[in-house]
Enzyme design. Structure first.
Site, PDB file in Angstrom:
ATOM      1  N   LYS A 276       0.829  -1.215   0.000  1.00 16.65           N
ATOM      2  CA  LYS A 276       0.000   0.000   0.000  1.00 16.65           C
ATOM      3  C   LYS A 276       0.860   1.261   0.000  1.00 16.65           C
ATOM      4  CE  LYS A 276      -2.353  -1.043   3.799  1.00 16.65           C
ATOM      5  NZ  LYS A 276      -1.744  -2.323   4.207  1.00 16.65           N
TER       6      LYS A 276
ATOM      7  N   ARG B 199      -9.909   0.448   8.884  1.00 17.62           N
ATOM      8  CA  ARG B 199      -9.497  -0.915   9.212  1.00 17.62           C
ATOM      9  C   ARG B 199     -10.587  -1.685   9.939  1.00 17.62           C
ATOM     10  NH1 ARG B 199      -3.575   0.079   9.343  1.00 17.62           N
ATOM     11  NH2 ARG B 199      -2.428  -1.808   9.756  1.00 17.62           N
TER      12      ARG B 199
ATOM     13  N   ARG C 187      11.321  -5.928   5.090  1.00 14.80           N
ATOM     14  CA  ARG C 187      11.145  -4.494   5.347  1.00 14.80           C
ATOM     15  C   ARG C 187      11.678  -4.138   6.734  1.00 14.80           C
ATOM     16  NH1 ARG C 187       5.161  -1.940   4.988  1.00 14.80           N
ATOM     17  NH2 ARG C 187       4.985  -2.591   7.139  1.00 14.80           N
TER      18      ARG C 187
ATOM     19  N   ARG D 245      11.455  -0.831  11.564  1.00 15.90           N
ATOM     20  CA  ARG D 245      10.164  -0.827  12.275  1.00 15.90           C
ATOM     21  C   ARG D 245      10.084  -2.033  13.195  1.00 15.90           C
ATOM     22  NH1 ARG D 245       4.710   0.201   8.854  1.00 15.90           N
ATOM     23  NH2 ARG D 245       3.892  -1.064  10.554  1.00 15.90           N
TER      24      ARG D 245
ATOM     25  N   ARG E 217      -0.667  -9.379  13.443  1.00 14.97           N
ATOM     26  CA  ARG E 217      -1.220  -8.271  12.640  1.00 14.97           C
ATOM     27  C   ARG E 217      -2.051  -8.805  11.481  1.00 14.97           C
ATOM     28  NH1 ARG E 217       4.172  -5.704  11.380  1.00 14.97           N
ATOM     29  NH2 ARG E 217       3.119  -4.204  10.051  1.00 14.97           N
TER      30      ARG E 217
HETATM   31  P1  AMP Z   1       0.454   0.205   9.570  1.00 18.43           P
HETATM   32  O1  AMP Z   1       1.623   1.132   9.447  1.00 18.43           O
HETATM   33  O2  AMP Z   1      -0.719   0.648   8.738  1.00 18.43           O
HETATM   34  O3  AMP Z   1       0.818  -1.231   9.322  1.00 18.43           O
HETATM   35  O4  AMP Z   1      -0.039   0.284  11.086  1.00 18.43           O
HETATM   36  C1  AMP Z   1       0.798  -0.074  12.168  1.00 18.43           C
HETATM   37  C2  AMP Z   1      -0.060  -0.293  13.428  1.00 18.43           C
HETATM   38  O5  AMP Z   1      -0.759   0.914  13.759  1.00 18.43           O
HETATM   39  C3  AMP Z   1      -1.153  -1.339  13.281  1.00 18.43           C
HETATM   40  O6  AMP Z   1      -0.670  -2.651  13.557  1.00 18.43           O
HETATM   41  C4  AMP Z   1      -2.180  -0.874  14.313  1.00 18.43           C
HETATM   42  O7  AMP Z   1      -1.780  -1.235  15.631  1.00 18.43           O
HETATM   43  C5  AMP Z   1      -2.085   0.641  14.210  1.00 18.43           C
HETATM   44  N1  AMP Z   1      -3.031   1.205  13.204  1.00 18.43           N
HETATM   45  C6  AMP Z   1      -2.716   1.841  12.031  1.00 18.43           C
HETATM   46  N2  AMP Z   1      -3.826   2.234  11.395  1.00 18.43           N
HETATM   47  C7  AMP Z   1      -4.884   1.836  12.164  1.00 18.43           C
HETATM   48  C8  AMP Z   1      -6.290   1.945  12.037  1.00 18.43           C
HETATM   49  N3  AMP Z   1      -6.873   2.512  10.972  1.00 18.43           N
HETATM   50  N4  AMP Z   1      -7.054   1.429  13.030  1.00 18.43           N
HETATM   51  C9  AMP Z   1      -6.518   0.849  14.123  1.00 18.43           C
HETATM   52  N5  AMP Z   1      -5.182   0.702  14.296  1.00 18.43           N
HETATM   53  C10 AMP Z   1      -4.364   1.196  13.338  1.00 18.43           C
END
Ligand code: AMP
Length: 194
Positions: free
Chosen positions: A14, A89, A128, A134, A146
Site C-alpha cells: 500500500k 481498518r 522491510r 520498524r 497483525r
Molecule cells: P500500519 O503502518 O498501517 O501497518 O499500522 C501499524 C499499526 O498501527 C497497526 O498494527 C495498528 O496497531 C495501528 N493502526 C494503524 N492504522 C490503524 C487503524 N486505521 N485502526 C486501528 N489501528 C491502526
C-alpha cells in the site's frame, strides 16, 4: 476529486503504490500508521497509549484514528483528493469515514485492494523490518498477529465498499509498475464514470 481507499493486509504494498499515485495525481496521503508513528516520535500521550497496542500487533481504538483523520480533512480543505492507506481498518471506521466525507461534501470514489497471500506477506515484512527498523516488522509472531487482526477485523471492510459498488481487487504480487498500471486503469475507468 479523487478520493481513494488503498486496501490490503500489512505488507501488501500500500505504501509503495500510494507514493506512486500521489506523485501522479497530487493527492494528500493519509496513513493512520504513519500518523500514529509520528505521535510516538513526538512522545505525545496518544502516541504512548497507541504504542502499547501497536507493539502487540493489535488495532488502536476506532475513536483515536477517526479523530486523526477528521483533523487531517479539516486541515486540507483545498486538497485535490485523498488517498487513505491503512484506514479504514474496521467497519465502524468505514462508516465514520463516510459520515466525515459527507460532512465535507466529499465521497470515496473507489477502494482498491492489493491481494497477497499470507506467506508472501510475512516474507516481505521481515525484509522491510531489516531495512526500515520498524519494530513491528521484525518479529514473526507479531507479524502473524497483525495479519490475524486484519483477517478478523479489517477484511470485512471490503464487503462494506463492495455493497456500495466501489470495490476492485487486484493481484498485489508482481512487478511494482505492472500493479501501478492496473491501479491507473481502475482510476481512469472510475473517473470517466463521474
Ligand atoms: P500500519 O503502518 O498501517 O501497518 O499500522 C501499524 C499499526 O498501527 C497497526 O498494527 C495498528 O496497531 C495501528 N493502526 C494503524 N492504522 C490503524 C487503524 N486505521 N485502526 C486501528 N489501528 C491502526
Amino acid at each position: 476529486m479523487l478520493n481513494i481507499v488503498l486496501f490490503g493486509p500489512p505488507g501488501a504494498g500500500k505504501g509503495t503504490q500510494s507514493a506512486k499515485i500521489i506523485e501522479k495525481y497530487g493527492l494528500i496521503h493519509l496513513s493512520t500508521g504513519d500518523l500514529l508513528r509520528a505521535e510516538i516520535s513526538a512522545g505525545t500521550t496518544l502516541g504512548l497509549e497507541a504504542k502499547k497496542l501497536m507493539d502487540q500487533g493489535i488495532l488502536v481504538p476506532d475513536a483515536v484514528v477517526i479523530g486523526m483523520i477528521e483533523n487531517k480533512l479539516n486541515e486540507n480543505k483545498a486538497a485535490a483528493g485523498f488517498i487513505f492507506d491503512g484506514f479504514p481498518r474496521t467497519v465502524a471506521q468505514a462508516e465514520a469515514l463516510d459520515t466525515l466525507m459527507t460532512s465535507h461534501n466529499l465521497s470515496i470514489m473507489q477502494m482498491i485492494a492489493l491481494e497477497v497471500v499470507e506467506e508472501e506477506l510475512t516474507q516481505r515484512l521481515l525484509e522491510r523490518g531489516q531495512s526500515s527498523g520498524r519494530p513491528d516488522d521484525q518479529n514473526e509472531s507479531l507479524i502473524r498477529k497483525r495479519v490475524q487482526e486484519y483477517m478478523e477485523k479489517t477484511a470485512p471492510v471490503a464487503g462494506y465498499y463492495a455493497n456500495q459498488g466501489k470495490f476492485t481487487g487486484i493481484n498485489g504480487v508482481g512487478e511494482i509498475e505492472v500493479i501501478f498500471g492496473q491501479i491507473l486503469f481502475i482510476l481512469g475507468r472510475e473517473e470517466s464514470k463521474e
